[in-house]
Design a protein around this motif. Sequence first.
Motif, short mmCIF file in Angstrom:
data_model
loop_
_atom_site.label_atom_id
_atom_site.label_comp_id
_atom_site.label_asym_id
_atom_site.label_seq_id
_atom_site.Cartn_x
_atom_site.Cartn_y
_atom_site.Cartn_z
N VAL A 372 0.84 -1.22 0.00
CA VAL A 372 0.00 0.00 0.00
C VAL A 372 0.86 1.26 0.00
O VAL A 372 0.39 2.34 -0.38
CB VAL A 372 -1.00 0.00 1.19
N ASP A 373 2.12 1.12 0.42
CA ASP A 373 3.03 2.28 0.38
C ASP A 373 4.47 1.76 0.37
O ASP A 373 4.76 0.68 0.89
CB ASP A 373 2.81 3.18 1.61
N VAL A 374 5.38 2.50 -0.25
CA VAL A 374 6.78 2.09 -0.31
C VAL A 374 7.66 3.32 -0.46
O VAL A 374 7.31 4.26 -1.14
CB VAL A 374 7.01 1.08 -1.47
N TRP A 375 8.81 3.30 0.22
CA TRP A 375 9.78 4.37 0.08
C TRP A 375 11.17 3.80 0.33
O TRP A 375 11.33 2.71 0.86
CB TRP A 375 9.47 5.53 1.04
N LYS A 376 12.18 4.56 -0.10
CA LYS A 376 13.56 4.10 0.11
C LYS A 376 13.94 4.29 1.57
O LYS A 376 13.59 5.30 2.19
CB LYS A 376 14.52 4.88 -0.79
N HIS A 377 14.64 3.30 2.11
CA HIS A 377 15.10 3.36 3.50
C HIS A 377 16.02 4.58 3.66
O HIS A 377 16.97 4.75 2.87
CB HIS A 377 15.88 2.07 3.82
N PRO A 378 15.76 5.43 4.65
CA PRO A 378 16.58 6.65 4.79
C PRO A 378 18.05 6.37 5.11
O PRO A 378 18.92 7.20 4.86
CB PRO A 378 15.90 7.40 5.95
N GLU A 379 18.35 5.16 5.65
CA GLU A 379 19.73 4.86 6.06
C GLU A 379 20.42 3.82 5.16
O GLU A 379 21.53 3.41 5.45
CB GLU A 379 19.72 4.31 7.51
N LEU A 383 17.77 -0.64 0.19
CA LEU A 383 16.58 -1.16 0.86
C LEU A 383 15.34 -0.31 0.62
O LEU A 383 15.41 0.92 0.62
CB LEU A 383 16.82 -1.27 2.37
N TYR A 384 14.20 -1.01 0.42
CA TYR A 384 12.89 -0.35 0.45
C TYR A 384 12.26 -0.59 1.82
O TYR A 384 12.48 -1.66 2.43
CB TYR A 384 11.93 -0.97 -0.57
N VAL A 385 11.46 0.36 2.29
CA VAL A 385 10.56 0.12 3.42
C VAL A 385 9.16 0.08 2.82
O VAL A 385 8.76 1.02 2.10
CB VAL A 385 10.67 1.23 4.48
N GLU A 386 8.43 -1.01 3.08
CA GLU A 386 7.09 -1.15 2.51
C GLU A 386 6.06 -1.26 3.62
O GLU A 386 6.34 -1.82 4.69
CB GLU A 386 6.99 -2.42 1.64
N LYS A 387 4.88 -0.74 3.35
CA LYS A 387 3.70 -1.02 4.17
C LYS A 387 2.88 -2.01 3.36
O LYS A 387 2.46 -1.71 2.23
CB LYS A 387 2.89 0.25 4.44
N ILE A 388 2.68 -3.22 3.94
CA ILE A 388 2.01 -4.28 3.16
C ILE A 388 0.78 -4.78 3.91
O ILE A 388 0.86 -5.17 5.09
CB ILE A 388 2.97 -5.45 2.87
N ASP A 392 -3.98 -8.31 8.30
CA ASP A 392 -4.05 -7.91 9.71
C ASP A 392 -4.84 -6.60 9.82
O ASP A 392 -5.22 -5.99 8.80
CB ASP A 392 -2.63 -7.69 10.28
N LYS A 393 -5.08 -6.15 11.06
CA LYS A 393 -5.82 -4.88 11.25
C LYS A 393 -5.09 -3.72 10.57
O LYS A 393 -5.70 -2.86 9.96
CB LYS A 393 -5.98 -4.58 12.75
N GLU A 394 -3.76 -3.72 10.73
CA GLU A 394 -2.95 -2.64 10.15
C GLU A 394 -1.94 -3.25 9.17
O GLU A 394 -1.50 -4.39 9.35
CB GLU A 394 -2.16 -1.91 11.26
N PRO A 395 -1.54 -2.49 8.13
CA PRO A 395 -0.48 -2.99 7.25
C PRO A 395 0.82 -3.22 8.03
O PRO A 395 1.10 -2.51 9.00
CB PRO A 395 -0.30 -1.87 6.22
N ARG A 396 1.60 -4.20 7.60
CA ARG A 396 2.88 -4.49 8.25
C ARG A 396 4.00 -3.67 7.62
O ARG A 396 3.99 -3.43 6.41
CB ARG A 396 3.25 -5.96 8.07
N THR A 397 4.99 -3.36 8.45
CA THR A 397 6.20 -2.72 7.92
C THR A 397 7.20 -3.82 7.60
O THR A 397 7.53 -4.65 8.45
CB THR A 397 6.81 -1.76 8.97
N ILE A 398 7.67 -3.83 6.35
CA ILE A 398 8.62 -4.85 5.90
C ILE A 398 9.75 -4.16 5.13
O ILE A 398 9.49 -3.27 4.31
CB ILE A 398 7.92 -5.93 5.05
N VAL A 399 10.98 -4.57 5.41
CA VAL A 399 12.15 -4.01 4.73
C VAL A 399 12.66 -5.06 3.74
O VAL A 399 12.85 -6.22 4.10
CB VAL A 399 13.25 -3.63 5.74
N SER A 400 12.88 -4.63 2.48
CA SER A 400 13.34 -5.57 1.43
C SER A 400 14.49 -4.96 0.64
O SER A 400 14.44 -3.79 0.28
CB SER A 400 12.20 -5.87 0.44
N GLY A 401 15.48 -5.79 0.32
CA GLY A 401 16.63 -5.33 -0.46
C GLY A 401 16.39 -5.41 -1.94
O GLY A 401 17.11 -6.10 -2.67
N LEU A 402 15.39 -4.68 -2.43
CA LEU A 402 14.97 -4.83 -3.83
C LEU A 402 15.23 -3.58 -4.68
O LEU A 402 14.87 -3.55 -5.86
CB LEU A 402 13.47 -5.16 -3.89
#
Length: 525
Positions: A372-379, A383-388, A392-402
Motif C-alpha cells: 500500500v506504500d513504499v519508500w527508500k530506506h533513509p539509512e 533497501l525499500y521500506v514497505e507497508k504491506i 491484519d488490522k494494520e499494514p505491516r512494515t517490511i524491509v526488502s533489499g529490492l
Amino acid sequence: MGMTANPLTCEAKQQLITRNLQEVLGEDRLAAVLKERDLKIYWGTATTGKPHIAYFVPMSKIADFLKAGCEVTILFADLHAYLDNMKAPWELLTLRTQYYEHSIKAMLESIGVPLDKLKFVRGTEYQLSKEYTLDVYRLSSVMTEHDAKKAGAEVVKQVEHPLLSGLLYPGLQALDEEYLKVDAQFGGVDQRKIFTLAEKYLPHLGYTKRIHFMNPMVPGLSGGKMSSSEEDSKIDLLDPPAAVKKKLKKAFCEPGNIEDNGVLAFAKHVVFSLFKPEEQFVIVRDEAHGGNLTFDTYEELEAAFAKQELHPGDLKASVESYINKLLEPIRKKFEEPELKKLTEKAYPPPKKQAVVDEIAPHRLDIRVGKIVDVWKHPEADALYVEKIDVGDKEPRTIVSGLVNYVPIEEMKGRSVLVLCNLKPAKMRGVESCGMVLCASVEEGDIKKVEPLDPPSASVPGERVVVEGYESGTPDEVLNPKKKIWEKLQVDLKTTSTCEAQWQGSPLVARVGRITCKTLKNAPIK
C-alpha cells in the motif's frame, strides 16, 4: 578390454558418440583420438537416492558409446554421495552402492547392452589411496574457494552454511578423469561447471585436459528436472504398472507443447534412441479416433504432437507401454529374495518423528500481501521500506533489499507473497515484520531478482500453501535457533515454467498457482 574390430568410420563413430547431446567440449580432441583408436569414456553416478527411469537417458547414451566401439567405465561415486551434504549416510554407502550396481546392470540388460564391454568401478577403490589423497592436497593448493563453490552450484545441495565437503566434491570429480585413465567424461549439462573446472585445473597438476560430453537436462514428468526427491516427477525402476499409469496420468503434457514435456523427452532420449533402424513407434488408438499411428523418427512424432494431431492421452498410453517393457525385467530381477532384502536395508523407511518437530512447509505462514506504500530506506540505498496489507488490522512494515532489482513504481500497489511468521528484525533502525518472497538467480556477475506473483484474483491475507501440505497450523513465530525457514527454503524454487514449488509440489493460493515473471529453475528466498 578385448573388443572386436568396429566396422564404423571415424565420422560415423563421432556422429553416434555426439548425437542427442546438448554440448561437447573438445570436439577437435575427439576427432584426433578417433583417428588413432577407440575412445575411453566414463560416466559417474553418486549413490544417493534410488535410481529412477530418468537413468535410462544416460544408459541409452552409453549404448551409443558402446556401438561406436568406446571403452566405457561406470563409476559408482560412493565417496561423492557422502560428501554431497551427507545425502548417503556412511553406514549405508556400501549397501546403496550394491543397490546401484544391481539396478544399473539390470537397466543395461533391459535395453540389450552387453555388460562384458563395460567396466564398473567404485570410487572408494582408488579415492582413498595415498596417491589420490596427495593429489587432493595438491589440487587444494591451486584451486580457489570461489571456483569450487561455483563449480558445485548446480550439483551439490546448496545450503546457507555449506560444509567443506561440498567444496571438495568438484575437485575430486576432476581427479577421477585422471585416475580412471579416460579420454572423456560424460554427464548432464548441469555438470558443465565441474567439467570446465576440470579443464582449468588438471593441467595445473601436469594432467591432460579431457573431452566432455553433456546430455540435455530431460524434464521430469511434472515439468522441471526429474528428481529422486520429487515423488510424482519420477517413476521408480520397481514401480508396478499401476503406479506407472497413475504417475503418467498426472504428468505435465500440454497439447501442442513440445518444450517442457517430460513424456515427449522420454520418447526422444530413450525410446527412439534404442530403436533399431527398422523399428517404429506405434500409437495404439481406437478406430473411432482414427486408428493406430506409426512414426519412423522422433521428429515425425514431435511434429504431429505440435500440430495437435496426436492427443496427450494417446501419447502417454504408448509411452506407458514402452516404459513397462523396459521395467518388467528389472522388476522381475528385484523379486529375488536377496535383492528384496538389499532394497530394504539400503533404503530403510524414515523413522517417524514427533509431529511437533517435523520440518514441513505447513509451518510457514505465507500470505498474499498488497503493497500500500513504499519508500527508500533513509539509512540504506539498497533497501525499500514497505507497508504491506497481509490481512491484519494494520499494514505491516517490511524491509526488502529490492532497490537494485525492482523500480519503485513497480512496487507500488503490486501483490506479493509475504512470509509473515519470521521473528521481527531491525534493519538499519527499522523493524521488519516479515519478508517478501522472491526468485533470484546469479548469471556471472549479474544477479536477477523477481518478487513472486500470486494469482490476479487473490486477496490480501489469503494463505498460500504447498499442495499436499494444506493441513497443519503455521508456527506463531519461526524459532530462529531451529532454522526451520532455512531448512525449508533450500527446496523452494521455480520450475522451467516459472511456477513456484517446494520439493516438486506447487505453491498454491485459493485460486491458482504461484509464479514469477521470467526466472526459471531459480531458488526462492
